[in-house]
Design an enzyme around this catalytic site. Structure first.
Site, PDB file in Angstrom:
ATOM      1  N   LYS A   1       0.835  -1.205   0.000  1.00 54.56           N
ATOM      2  CA  LYS A   1       0.000   0.000   0.000  1.00 54.56           C
ATOM      3  C   LYS A   1       0.874   1.262   0.000  1.00 54.56           C
ATOM      4  O   LYS A   1       2.101   1.188   0.192  1.00 54.56           O
ATOM      5  CB  LYS A   1      -0.922  -0.051   1.229  1.00 54.56           C
ATOM      6  CG  LYS A   1      -1.912  -1.221   1.203  1.00 54.56           C
ATOM      7  CD  LYS A   1      -2.779  -1.215   2.447  1.00 54.56           C
ATOM      8  CE  LYS A   1      -3.814  -2.330   2.420  1.00 54.56           C
ATOM      9  NZ  LYS A   1      -4.683  -2.317   3.636  1.00 54.56           N
TER      10      LYS A   1
ATOM     11  N   TYR B   1     -12.304  -2.747  -3.130  1.00 54.94           N
ATOM     12  CA  TYR B   1     -12.818  -2.801  -1.763  1.00 54.94           C
ATOM     13  C   TYR B   1     -14.344  -2.731  -1.714  1.00 54.94           C
ATOM     14  O   TYR B   1     -14.913  -2.273  -0.717  1.00 54.94           O
ATOM     15  CB  TYR B   1     -12.198  -1.674  -0.928  1.00 54.94           C
ATOM     16  CG  TYR B   1     -10.815  -2.007  -0.391  1.00 54.94           C
ATOM     17  CD1 TYR B   1     -10.580  -3.188   0.327  1.00 54.94           C
ATOM     18  CD2 TYR B   1      -9.745  -1.137  -0.574  1.00 54.94           C
ATOM     19  CE1 TYR B   1      -9.320  -3.491   0.825  1.00 54.94           C
ATOM     20  CE2 TYR B   1      -8.475  -1.428  -0.067  1.00 54.94           C
ATOM     21  CZ  TYR B   1      -8.274  -2.608   0.636  1.00 54.94           C
ATOM     22  OH  TYR B   1      -7.033  -2.910   1.148  1.00 54.94           O
TER      23      TYR B   1
ATOM     24  N   PHE C   1     -15.424   3.794   7.466  1.00 54.77           N
ATOM     25  CA  PHE C   1     -14.018   4.012   7.108  1.00 54.77           C
ATOM     26  C   PHE C   1     -13.779   4.011   5.600  1.00 54.77           C
ATOM     27  O   PHE C   1     -12.663   4.266   5.154  1.00 54.77           O
ATOM     28  CB  PHE C   1     -13.116   2.967   7.791  1.00 54.77           C
ATOM     29  CG  PHE C   1     -13.396   1.533   7.402  1.00 54.77           C
ATOM     30  CD1 PHE C   1     -12.900   1.000   6.213  1.00 54.77           C
ATOM     31  CD2 PHE C   1     -14.129   0.699   8.236  1.00 54.77           C
ATOM     32  CE1 PHE C   1     -13.135  -0.321   5.854  1.00 54.77           C
ATOM     33  CE2 PHE C   1     -14.373  -0.627   7.894  1.00 54.77           C
ATOM     34  CZ  PHE C   1     -13.879  -1.130   6.691  1.00 54.77           C
TER      35      PHE C   1
ATOM     36  N   ARG D   1      -1.743 -14.505   4.631  1.00 57.60           N
ATOM     37  CA  ARG D   1      -2.553 -13.881   5.693  1.00 57.60           C
ATOM     38  C   ARG D   1      -1.832 -14.038   7.042  1.00 57.60           C
ATOM     39  O   ARG D   1      -1.813 -13.114   7.844  1.00 57.60           O
ATOM     40  CB  ARG D   1      -3.949 -14.519   5.761  1.00 57.60           C
ATOM     41  CG  ARG D   1      -4.816 -14.314   4.543  1.00 57.60           C
ATOM     42  CD  ARG D   1      -5.299 -12.905   4.338  1.00 57.60           C
ATOM     43  NE  ARG D   1      -6.208 -12.427   5.352  1.00 57.60           N
ATOM     44  CZ  ARG D   1      -6.836 -11.249   5.299  1.00 57.60           C
ATOM     45  NH1 ARG D   1      -6.652 -10.434   4.261  1.00 57.60           N
ATOM     46  NH2 ARG D   1      -7.624 -10.861   6.256  1.00 57.60           N
TER      47      ARG D   1
ATOM     48  N   THR E   1      -5.631  -7.564  10.662  1.00 56.58           N
ATOM     49  CA  THR E   1      -5.906  -6.269  10.034  1.00 56.58           C
ATOM     50  C   THR E   1      -5.443  -5.102  10.908  1.00 56.58           C
ATOM     51  O   THR E   1      -4.837  -4.143  10.416  1.00 56.58           O
ATOM     52  CB  THR E   1      -7.427  -6.143   9.776  1.00 56.58           C
ATOM     53  OG1 THR E   1      -7.846  -7.309   9.047  1.00 56.58           O
ATOM     54  CG2 THR E   1      -7.750  -4.896   8.979  1.00 56.58           C
TER      55      THR E   1
ATOM     56  N   ASN F   1      -1.828  -0.076   7.434  1.00 58.74           N
ATOM     57  CA  ASN F   1      -1.352  -1.428   7.729  1.00 58.74           C
ATOM     58  C   ASN F   1      -0.538  -2.080   6.600  1.00 58.74           C
ATOM     59  O   ASN F   1      -0.365  -3.297   6.550  1.00 58.74           O
ATOM     60  CB  ASN F   1      -2.492  -2.321   8.221  1.00 58.74           C
ATOM     61  CG  ASN F   1      -3.556  -2.565   7.160  1.00 58.74           C
ATOM     62  OD1 ASN F   1      -3.407  -2.139   6.012  1.00 58.74           O
ATOM     63  ND2 ASN F   1      -4.618  -3.256   7.526  1.00 58.74           N
TER      64      ASN F   1
ATOM     65  N   HIS G   1      -1.919  -5.511   1.519  1.00 63.33           N
ATOM     66  CA  HIS G   1      -3.162  -6.226   1.265  1.00 63.33           C
ATOM     67  C   HIS G   1      -2.838  -7.632   0.771  1.00 63.33           C
ATOM     68  O   HIS G   1      -1.916  -7.807  -0.016  1.00 63.33           O
ATOM     69  CB  HIS G   1      -4.001  -5.518   0.188  1.00 63.33           C
ATOM     70  CG  HIS G   1      -5.136  -6.372  -0.313  1.00 63.33           C
ATOM     71  ND1 HIS G   1      -6.346  -6.429   0.330  1.00 63.33           N
ATOM     72  CD2 HIS G   1      -5.209  -7.262  -1.335  1.00 63.33           C
ATOM     73  CE1 HIS G   1      -7.128  -7.299  -0.289  1.00 63.33           C
ATOM     74  NE2 HIS G   1      -6.461  -7.823  -1.306  1.00 63.33           N
TER      75      HIS G   1
ATOM     76  N   GLU H   1      -9.483 -10.538  -7.560  1.00 65.80           N
ATOM     77  CA  GLU H   1      -8.535  -9.434  -7.450  1.00 65.80           C
ATOM     78  C   GLU H   1      -7.432  -9.536  -8.504  1.00 65.80           C
ATOM     79  O   GLU H   1      -7.015  -8.525  -9.077  1.00 65.80           O
ATOM     80  CB  GLU H   1      -7.959  -9.393  -6.029  1.00 65.80           C
ATOM     81  CG  GLU H   1      -9.025  -9.021  -4.990  1.00 65.80           C
ATOM     82  CD  GLU H   1      -8.624  -9.302  -3.548  1.00 65.80           C
ATOM     83  OE1 GLU H   1      -7.504  -9.803  -3.310  1.00 65.80           O
ATOM     84  OE2 GLU H   1      -9.444  -9.012  -2.648  1.00 65.80           O
TER      85      GLU H   1
HETATM   86  P1  DAT Z   1      -7.610  -7.013   5.546  1.00 63.81           P
HETATM   87  O1  DAT Z   1      -6.831  -5.912   4.882  1.00 63.81           O
HETATM   88  O2  DAT Z   1      -6.844  -7.591   6.706  1.00 63.81           O
HETATM   89  O3  DAT Z   1      -8.140  -8.063   4.595  1.00 63.81           O
HETATM   90  P2  DAT Z   1     -10.336  -6.006   5.649  1.00 63.81           P
HETATM   91  O4  DAT Z   1     -10.561  -6.658   4.322  1.00 63.81           O
HETATM   92  O5  DAT Z   1     -11.334  -6.265   6.734  1.00 63.81           O
HETATM   93  O6  DAT Z   1      -8.898  -6.326   6.222  1.00 63.81           O
HETATM   94  O7  DAT Z   1     -10.290  -4.425   5.456  1.00 63.81           O
HETATM   95  C1  DAT Z   1      -9.640  -3.870   4.322  1.00 63.81           C
HETATM   96  C2  DAT Z   1      -8.892  -2.636   4.732  1.00 63.81           C
HETATM   97  O8  DAT Z   1      -9.822  -1.633   5.172  1.00 63.81           O
HETATM   98  C3  DAT Z   1      -7.944  -2.845   5.906  1.00 63.81           C
HETATM   99  O9  DAT Z   1      -6.694  -3.323   5.517  1.00 63.81           O
HETATM  100  C4  DAT Z   1      -7.868  -1.446   6.465  1.00 63.81           C
HETATM  101  C5  DAT Z   1      -9.256  -0.905   6.252  1.00 63.81           C
HETATM  102  N1  DAT Z   1     -10.110  -1.115   7.435  1.00 63.81           N
HETATM  103  C6  DAT Z   1     -10.764  -2.246   7.780  1.00 63.81           C
HETATM  104  N2  DAT Z   1     -11.428  -2.084   8.941  1.00 63.81           N
HETATM  105  C7  DAT Z   1     -11.190  -0.813   9.319  1.00 63.81           C
HETATM  106  C8  DAT Z   1     -11.584  -0.021  10.448  1.00 63.81           C
HETATM  107  N3  DAT Z   1     -12.382  -0.530  11.392  1.00 63.81           N
HETATM  108  N4  DAT Z   1     -11.118   1.245  10.519  1.00 63.81           N
HETATM  109  C9  DAT Z   1     -10.323   1.761   9.558  1.00 63.81           C
HETATM  110  N5  DAT Z   1      -9.901   1.063   8.471  1.00 63.81           N
HETATM  111  C10 DAT Z   1     -10.339  -0.190   8.355  1.00 63.81           C
HETATM  112 MG    MG Z   2      -9.587  -7.996   3.104  1.00 64.98          MG
END
Ligand code: DAT
Ligand code: MG
Length: 151
Positions: A11, A51, A59, A87, A93, A114, A117, A128
């Site tokens: 990212k 996304y 968010f 993962r 996350t 973070n 991805h 994807e």
């Molecule tokens: P991951 O990236 O671990 O697959 P995810 O698919 O649930 O996690 O979410 C995608 C991204 O969205 C994540 O890397 C960061 C952002 N995100 C998720 N939950 C969030 C939250 N509660 N507050 C802020 N950003 C968030």
């Molecule tokens: Mg995800």
């Protein structure tokens, strides 16, 4: 054995912080094999499609702004059970829940920054990969070290 492909993205914070080498080094050292890479700025529309599952969440706007704020490195990597393996290497996350030894646990502080991805299952990996790459951008190649990583 289940040789799989997964979609990974370093990212904008990983690029800006100069952590591409550190993170790629961990993935290479594991023995996973790169089959596609592209350094790009993601258009807003593509970030929203990527996304789509999070559309409508609080968010979401901030996530899209962050993901389109600068260049990213999008990639496809191959390996035995790599989807779940990556993962695990990434960590949870929220980096504060990610154990030390993981990419997010070692190198990041907040969910909104973070670093990486990775697809969360075979269907999202396929979706994807197809969203970001054409067939001709993906390399099927033999690596002489492959037998030293997978039987
Ligand atoms: P991951 O990236 O671990 O697959 P995810 O698919 O649930 O996690 O979410 C995608 C991204 O969205 C994540 O890397 C960061 C952002 N995100 C998720 N939950 C969030 C939250 N509660 N507050 C802020 N950003 C968030
Ligand atoms: Mg995800």
């Amino acid at each position: 054995m289940a040789i799989e492909r997964t979609f990974l993205m370093l990212k904008p914070d990983a690029v800006q912080r100069g952590l591409m080498g550190e993170i790629l080094g961990r993935i290479e050292a594991k023995g996973y094999k790169p089959v596609a890479m592209k350094f790009m700025r993601i258009p807003k529309e593509l970030a929203e499609r990527h996304y789509a599952e999070h559309k409508g969440k609080g968010f979401f706007p901030g996530l899209i702004e962050y993901m389109t704020s600068g260049p990213v490195l999008v990639m496809v990597w191959e390996g035995d059970n790599i989807i779940m393996g990556m993962r695990s290497m990434m960590g949870k996350t929220n980096p504060q829940d990610a154990p030390l030894g993981t990419i997010r646990g070692d190198l990041a502080q907040q969910t909104g920054r973070n670093l990486i991805h990775g697809s969360d299952g075979p269907e999202s990996a396929k979706r994807e990969i197809e969203l970001f790459f054409n067939d001709y951008e993906i390399q099927d190649w033999k690596r002489s070290l492959d037998p030293w990583f997978t039987e």
